[in-house]
Write a protein that holds these residues in place. Structure first.
Motif, PDB file in Angstrom:
ATOM      1  N   GLU A  28       0.852  -1.208   0.000  1.00  0.00           N
ATOM      2  CA  GLU A  28       0.000   0.000   0.000  1.00  0.00           C
ATOM      3  C   GLU A  28       0.886   1.255   0.000  1.00  0.00           C
ATOM      4  O   GLU A  28       1.805   1.376   0.808  1.00  0.00           O
ATOM      5  CB  GLU A  28      -0.931   0.007   1.216  1.00  0.00           C
ATOM      6  CG  GLU A  28      -2.032   1.059   1.097  1.00  0.00           C
ATOM      7  CD  GLU A  28      -2.958   1.114   2.323  1.00  0.00           C
ATOM      8  OE1 GLU A  28      -2.494   0.769   3.426  1.00  0.00           O
ATOM      9  OE2 GLU A  28      -4.125   1.525   2.168  1.00  0.00           O
ATOM     10  N   ASP A  54      -9.848  -3.076   5.540  1.00  0.00           N
ATOM     11  CA  ASP A  54     -10.786  -3.376   4.437  1.00  0.00           C
ATOM     12  C   ASP A  54     -11.636  -4.599   4.791  1.00  0.00           C
ATOM     13  O   ASP A  54     -12.866  -4.591   4.685  1.00  0.00           O
ATOM     14  CB  ASP A  54     -10.025  -3.653   3.126  1.00  0.00           C
ATOM     15  CG  ASP A  54      -9.073  -2.524   2.754  1.00  0.00           C
ATOM     16  OD1 ASP A  54      -8.271  -2.101   3.615  1.00  0.00           O
ATOM     17  OD2 ASP A  54      -9.128  -2.084   1.602  1.00  0.00           O
ATOM     18  N   ASP A 266      -3.238   2.525  -3.730  1.00  0.00           N
ATOM     19  CA  ASP A 266      -4.006   1.904  -2.635  1.00  0.00           C
ATOM     20  C   ASP A 266      -4.176   0.407  -2.923  1.00  0.00           C
ATOM     21  O   ASP A 266      -5.281  -0.086  -3.177  1.00  0.00           O
ATOM     22  CB  ASP A 266      -5.360   2.606  -2.488  1.00  0.00           C
ATOM     23  CG  ASP A 266      -5.988   2.296  -1.139  1.00  0.00           C
ATOM     24  OD1 ASP A 266      -5.448   1.440  -0.409  1.00  0.00           O
ATOM     25  OD2 ASP A 266      -7.021   2.910  -0.824  1.00  0.00           O
ATOM     26  N   ASP A 268      -3.974  -2.514  -1.228  1.00  0.00           N
ATOM     27  CA  ASP A 268      -4.809  -3.483  -0.487  1.00  0.00           C
ATOM     28  C   ASP A 268      -6.273  -3.313  -0.876  1.00  0.00           C
ATOM     29  O   ASP A 268      -6.998  -4.294  -1.094  1.00  0.00           O
ATOM     30  CB  ASP A 268      -4.612  -3.368   1.043  1.00  0.00           C
ATOM     31  CG  ASP A 268      -5.008  -2.015   1.616  1.00  0.00           C
ATOM     32  OD1 ASP A 268      -5.019  -1.012   0.872  1.00  0.00           O
ATOM     33  OD2 ASP A 268      -5.314  -1.960   2.829  1.00  0.00           O
ATOM     34  N   THR A 269      -6.683  -2.059  -1.021  1.00  0.00           N
ATOM     35  CA  THR A 269      -8.094  -1.772  -1.270  1.00  0.00           C
ATOM     36  C   THR A 269      -8.483  -2.087  -2.711  1.00  0.00           C
ATOM     37  O   THR A 269      -9.542  -2.671  -2.962  1.00  0.00           O
ATOM     38  CB  THR A 269      -8.369  -0.299  -0.909  1.00  0.00           C
ATOM     39  OG1 THR A 269      -7.948  -0.113   0.447  1.00  0.00           O
ATOM     40  CG2 THR A 269      -9.828   0.045  -1.051  1.00  0.00           C
TER      41      THR A 269
HETATM   42 MG    MG Z   1      -6.023   0.699   1.336  1.00  0.00          MG
END
Ligand code: MG
Ligand code: F2R
Ligand code: MG
Length: 323
Positions: A28, A54, A266, A268-269
């Motif tokens: 991230e 998340d 971003d 991970d998201t």
């Molecule tokens: Mg994230």
């Protein structure tokens, strides 16, 4: 589609959230990874894959839906706040903890989110990243699903762009759940449905970015999506970017998630939302087994997907009786 295949897709969507989040988390904020060898590979043992906010928030949505057998704003807000207090180290964005603080001061669940960012509310991607359980529980009824998606988003993300990001991600998940994976999904048709929704909602930034996704898909090198769509923490960048990653590799869970991580930002998201889309379409059976084996909370997440499947079937039976 038979019951077993549909349940596999429910499990795939929820596990996809957690696998994408866990694999993307270490990257991230990276500018983008030119070296694909540094990415988590499907053919290597990943060790313990630990999820972040998340998945933590997604599990809060799922737990609340299962406990209340549907959306209950006050209960969901309380679940978020309690989960955060128990595990504040999951890497939350700046906004949600402020909302939880306001809730603890007695501000109602449907007012607190509107007090953030000078009264405009958040347009971060935090509502979109956790919306998958809503799409699962209400997957057959778009109107009810959209109402629940929007209200659940507004608990922490009251800005129109935060809310519509969650609505778009939820629509995409429901459409992919309904689509048999043996029929190749039309990226162009799916994107067009989302463009129509964004247009109707008056969210022109999504219309522009989804049009870019549609243009980039057939030919452009993947990294062009970063300059045209973005890979940031804002819902209007992350949601279209995840759609792009899924559609670019719609027949491979691991390739779609790896692309989301390779784009940087971003990670991970975007990988989590890509995982939800790919899992909803291809099912749990398409997720590499060593990723699932290493996943924190695997049994619990799978159990919640099954409980959401039962809720969805119950809603379907109820509708049948009222016809
Ligand atoms: Mg994230
Ligand atoms: N928090 C992070 N990453 C930071 C590093 C974490 C680190 N690895 C660690 O472990 O500590 N990631 C998580 O947060 C994102 C979701 O954020 P959420 O829930 O949307 O938060 P927030 O604060 O509401 O919005 C995010 C940012 O967007 C900007 N923003 C939003 N609305 C705005 C507005 N109306 N005006 C101006 N700016 C606005 C702000 O910069 C917000 O802080 C996910 O990536 C998750 O993984
Ligand atoms: Mg996170």
């Amino acid at each position: 589609m038979d019951r077993q295949q549909l349940r596999d897709k429910f499990r795939g969507a929820l596990l996809g959230v957690a696998v994408g989040d866990s694999l993307g988390a270490p990257f991230e904020g990276s500018p983008g990874l030119a070296d694909p060898l540094s990415l988590p590979r499907a053919d290597k043992e990943p060790g313990q894959l630990r999820y972040t906010d998340d998945t933590h928030m997604t599990l809060g949505v799922a737990d609340s839906l299962v406990t209340k057998q549907g959306f209950d704003g006050a209960h969901m807000a309380e679940t978020f706040a309690r989960n955060y207090e128990e595990e504040p180290w999951r890497g939350y964005g700046a906004g949600p903890p402020q909302v939880f603080h306001l809730l603890r001061r007695g501000i109602p669940w449907n007012e607190a989110g509107r007090m953030l960012f000078g009264g405009s509310g958040s347009y971060g991607n935090g509502a979109a990243m956790r919306v998958t359980p809503i799409a699962l529980a209400y997957y057959e009824n778009t109107a009810d699903m959209l109402e629940a998606a929007r209200e659940s988003a507004s608990i922490t993300h009251a800005h129109k762009l935060g809310i519509e990001g969650a609505a778009l991600q939820a629509i995409a998940v429901t459409l992919l759940l309904r689509e048999p994976p043996e029929l190749r999904v039309s990226g162009s048709a799916l994107t067009e449905v989302l463009i129509t929704h964004a247009n109707d909602a008056g969210a022109s930034i999504y219309v522009d970015k989804l049009r870019s996704v549609k243009e980039l898909l057939p030919k452009a090198p993947p990294f062009e999506v970063v300059s045209r769509v973005g890979h940031g923490i804002e819902a209007y960048e992350a949601v279209p970017a995840a759609l792009y990653c899924f559609l670019k590799h719609s027949t491979s869970f691991s390739e779609a998630v790896r692309l989301a991580i390779r784009l940087g930002g971003d990670t991970d998201t975007i990988a989590s939302m890509t995982g939800a889309l790919s899992g909803a379409y291809l099912g749990e059976s398409a997720i590499p087994s060593n990723w699932l084996r290493g996943l924190e909370g695997f049994e619990r997440i799978r159990g919640l997907a099954d409980a959401l499947f039962e809720i969805a079937l119950g809603k379907s039976r109820q509708r049948g009786r009222h016809k």
